[in-house]
Write a protein that holds these residues in place. Structure first.
Motif, PDB file in Angstrom:
ATOM      1  N   PHE A   1       0.837  -1.207   0.000  1.00  0.00           N
ATOM      2  CA  PHE A   1       0.000   0.000   0.000  1.00  0.00           C
ATOM      3  C   PHE A   1       0.871   1.256   0.000  1.00  0.00           C
ATOM      4  CE2 PHE A   1      -2.082   3.267   2.708  1.00  0.00           C
ATOM      5  CZ  PHE A   1      -3.122   3.606   1.850  1.00  0.00           C
TER       6      PHE A   1
ATOM      7  N   LEU B   1      -2.370  -3.291  -6.905  1.00  0.00           N
ATOM      8  CA  LEU B   1      -3.757  -3.047  -6.499  1.00  0.00           C
ATOM      9  C   LEU B   1      -4.551  -4.348  -6.557  1.00  0.00           C
ATOM     10  CD1 LEU B   1      -5.841  -0.906  -5.643  1.00  0.00           C
ATOM     11  CD2 LEU B   1      -6.332  -0.557  -8.077  1.00  0.00           C
ATOM     12  N   ASP B   2      -4.261  -5.168  -7.563  1.00  0.00           N
ATOM     13  CA  ASP B   2      -4.920  -6.474  -7.651  1.00  0.00           C
ATOM     14  C   ASP B   2      -4.539  -7.358  -6.468  1.00  0.00           C
ATOM     15  OD1 ASP B   2      -6.214  -5.819 -10.002  1.00  0.00           O
ATOM     16  OD2 ASP B   2      -4.653  -6.673 -11.291  1.00  0.00           O
TER      17      ASP B   2
ATOM     18  N   LEU C   1      -3.999  -6.318  -3.465  1.00  0.00           N
ATOM     19  CA  LEU C   1      -4.841  -5.870  -2.353  1.00  0.00           C
ATOM     20  C   LEU C   1      -6.253  -6.431  -2.490  1.00  0.00           C
ATOM     21  CD1 LEU C   1      -3.826  -2.100  -1.971  1.00  0.00           C
ATOM     22  CD2 LEU C   1      -2.910  -4.083  -0.779  1.00  0.00           C
ATOM     23  N   LYS C   2      -6.761  -6.454  -3.710  1.00  0.00           N
ATOM     24  CA  LYS C   2      -8.121  -6.969  -3.930  1.00  0.00           C
ATOM     25  C   LYS C   2      -8.193  -8.462  -3.624  1.00  0.00           C
ATOM     26  CE  LYS C   2      -9.239  -3.599  -7.573  1.00  0.00           C
ATOM     27  NZ  LYS C   2      -9.506  -3.396  -9.018  1.00  0.00           N
TER      28      LYS C   2
ATOM     29  N   THR D   1      -8.027  -9.665   0.220  1.00  0.00           N
ATOM     30  CA  THR D   1      -9.257  -9.633   1.021  1.00  0.00           C
ATOM     31  C   THR D   1      -9.979 -10.966   0.941  1.00  0.00           C
ATOM     32  OG1 THR D   1      -9.460  -7.285   0.504  1.00  0.00           O
ATOM     33  CG2 THR D   1     -11.386  -8.350   1.457  1.00  0.00           C
TER      34      THR D   1
ATOM     35  N   THR E   1     -10.099  -3.592   2.838  1.00  0.00           N
ATOM     36  CA  THR E   1     -10.969  -2.987   1.833  1.00  0.00           C
ATOM     37  C   THR E   1     -10.725  -1.486   1.732  1.00  0.00           C
ATOM     38  OG1 THR E   1     -12.683  -4.673   2.198  1.00  0.00           O
ATOM     39  CG2 THR E   1     -13.375  -2.608   1.149  1.00  0.00           C
TER      40      THR E   1
ATOM     41  N   LYS F   1      -7.458  -0.840  -0.073  1.00  0.00           N
ATOM     42  CA  LYS F   1      -7.664  -1.013  -1.513  1.00  0.00           C
ATOM     43  C   LYS F   1      -8.327   0.228  -2.110  1.00  0.00           C
ATOM     44  CE  LYS F   1     -11.238  -3.106  -2.806  1.00  0.00           C
ATOM     45  NZ  LYS F   1     -12.328  -4.088  -2.989  1.00  0.00           N
ATOM     46  N   ARG F   2      -9.330   0.772  -1.424  1.00  0.00           N
ATOM     47  CA  ARG F   2     -10.039   1.954  -1.936  1.00  0.00           C
ATOM     48  C   ARG F   2      -9.098   3.159  -2.016  1.00  0.00           C
ATOM     49  NH1 ARG F   2     -12.317   6.561  -0.511  1.00  0.00           N
ATOM     50  NH2 ARG F   2     -11.593   6.390   1.658  1.00  0.00           N
TER      51      ARG F   2
ATOM     52  N   GLU G   1      -6.540   2.731  -4.835  1.00  0.00           N
ATOM     53  CA  GLU G   1      -7.167   2.947  -6.152  1.00  0.00           C
ATOM     54  C   GLU G   1      -7.379   4.433  -6.409  1.00  0.00           C
ATOM     55  OE1 GLU G   1     -10.470   0.612  -8.817  1.00  0.00           O
ATOM     56  OE2 GLU G   1     -10.743   0.693  -6.644  1.00  0.00           O
TER      57      GLU G   1
END
Length: 323
Positions: A248, A264-265, A267-268, A271, A298, A301-302, A305
């Motif tokens: 992050f 980023l993927d 991080l997705k 979860t 979550t 991740k937001r 992004e």
């Protein structure tokens, strides 16, 4: 954390009072009972030592056990028996398996002392990078000393295989990647970089190694999901969380980096992966903890992004104005 530190201090005091921090040098024959007692005390010392160094690295707090006050001679024959798999070894007389490899625990100790202690925080850029290189060399020397069937790869991806996956290999790998990440993450403290003097090559490559180790942690846990035993929430949760925070921060630092979208993927997927791994037969009292972790990831991740999208919009606007 205060309770943990207090209990650790009490345990360490007892260990020292019993003399378990020192290896008894026999000058004359001793009874079998005395020998068993000494071996038992030394095993207790090593268990306390490994846990103490791990907690110190996780929390950033000073360790309770100071290396200079201990004899760190490893148990006789330890290196030959260090990588026996407790899940496959049915020999009851085998050397006890400690929570972590003792040699890796010593590297953790020196990492905390040379990179994260009060005195280490005062090091010049040159001394800091020197310490990082030396610890990286120690870690690589340890890695190469591990038998090939257990040896962690420097990087792990979905295309990499590990035919010996077990909880034993999982703990070995995630601790290796943790050490790699923590050692190289210290390079972000270089004053020249923090003051905006540009990203030095040494710092850039060091931070890249830290992020790659974090990616490897998540990839390996995902690949090893089928061998993870139930009830490992508190044992393992630190490793993916530490990796996620490193990734992050890397995204926030370099949102336009070509790998930021891939990160980023990560991080997705993390979860979903953590929910799948840790929710199996999780006690009702722990469900709330898992929910807090999921909500936190979550949000990471937001925010990541948003940082990537904002950076690309600003670059696009700048390019449009320039043209």
């Amino acid at each position: 954390m205060r309770v943990t530190n207090y209990l650790g201090a009490v345990a360490a005091r007892q260990i020292f009072m019993l003399g378990a921090n020192l290896r008894q040098i026999r000058t004359s024959p001793v009874s079998e009972r005395s020998q068993k007692r000494q071996n038992h005390l030394r095993n207790l010392f090593w268990i306390c030592y490994t846990l103490d160094k791990d907690i110190a690295l996780r929390t950033g707090q000073p360790p309770v056990i100071v290396d200079e006050n201990c004899d760190l001679t490893m148990p006789e024959g330890y290196t030959e028996r260090a990588f026996s798999d407790p899940e496959k070894d049915d020999n009851p007389s085998a050397e006890p398996i400690f929570p972590f490899d003792l040699r890796l625990s010593m590297i953790k100790s020196r990492t905390q002392s040379h990179l994260y202690s009060v005195s280490a925080m005062q090091k010049s850029d040159a001394d800091l990078l020197k310490s990082i290189r030396e610890l990286d060399d120690e870690l690589e020397e340890w890695r190469l000393s591990v038998p090939p069937q257990w040896r962690p790869t420097m990087s792990f991806s979905q295309e990499t295989s590990d035919p010996n996956m077990s909880m034993h290999s999982v703990m070995l790998r995630v601790n290796y990647y943790l050490c790699m990440s923590v050692i190289h993450q210290a390079s972000s403290r270089c004053k020249a970089w923090m003051q905006g003097s540009g990203m030095m090559d040494g710092v850039s490559s060091s931070l890249a190694l830290s992020v790659e180790a974090s990616r490897s942690t998540l990839c390996y846990l995902g690949a090893a999901e089928h061998v993870l035993v139930e009830g490992v929430f508190w044992t393992l949760i630190f490793y993916p969380m530490s990796a996620l925070l490193t990734i992050f921060c890397s995204i926030l630092q370099n949102p336009l980096d070509p790998r930021s979208r891939d990160d980023l993927d990560h991080l997705k997927m993390a979860t979903v992966m953590m929910a799948r791994i840790f929710s199996r037969n999780l006690p009702e009292t722990e469900v709330e903890h898992l929910k807090l972790v999921a909500d936190f990831v979550t949000e990471l991740k937001r925010l990541a992004e948003c940082a990537i999208d904002k950076a690309w919009r600003e670059q696009s606007a700048s390019s449009h104005v320039a043209s």
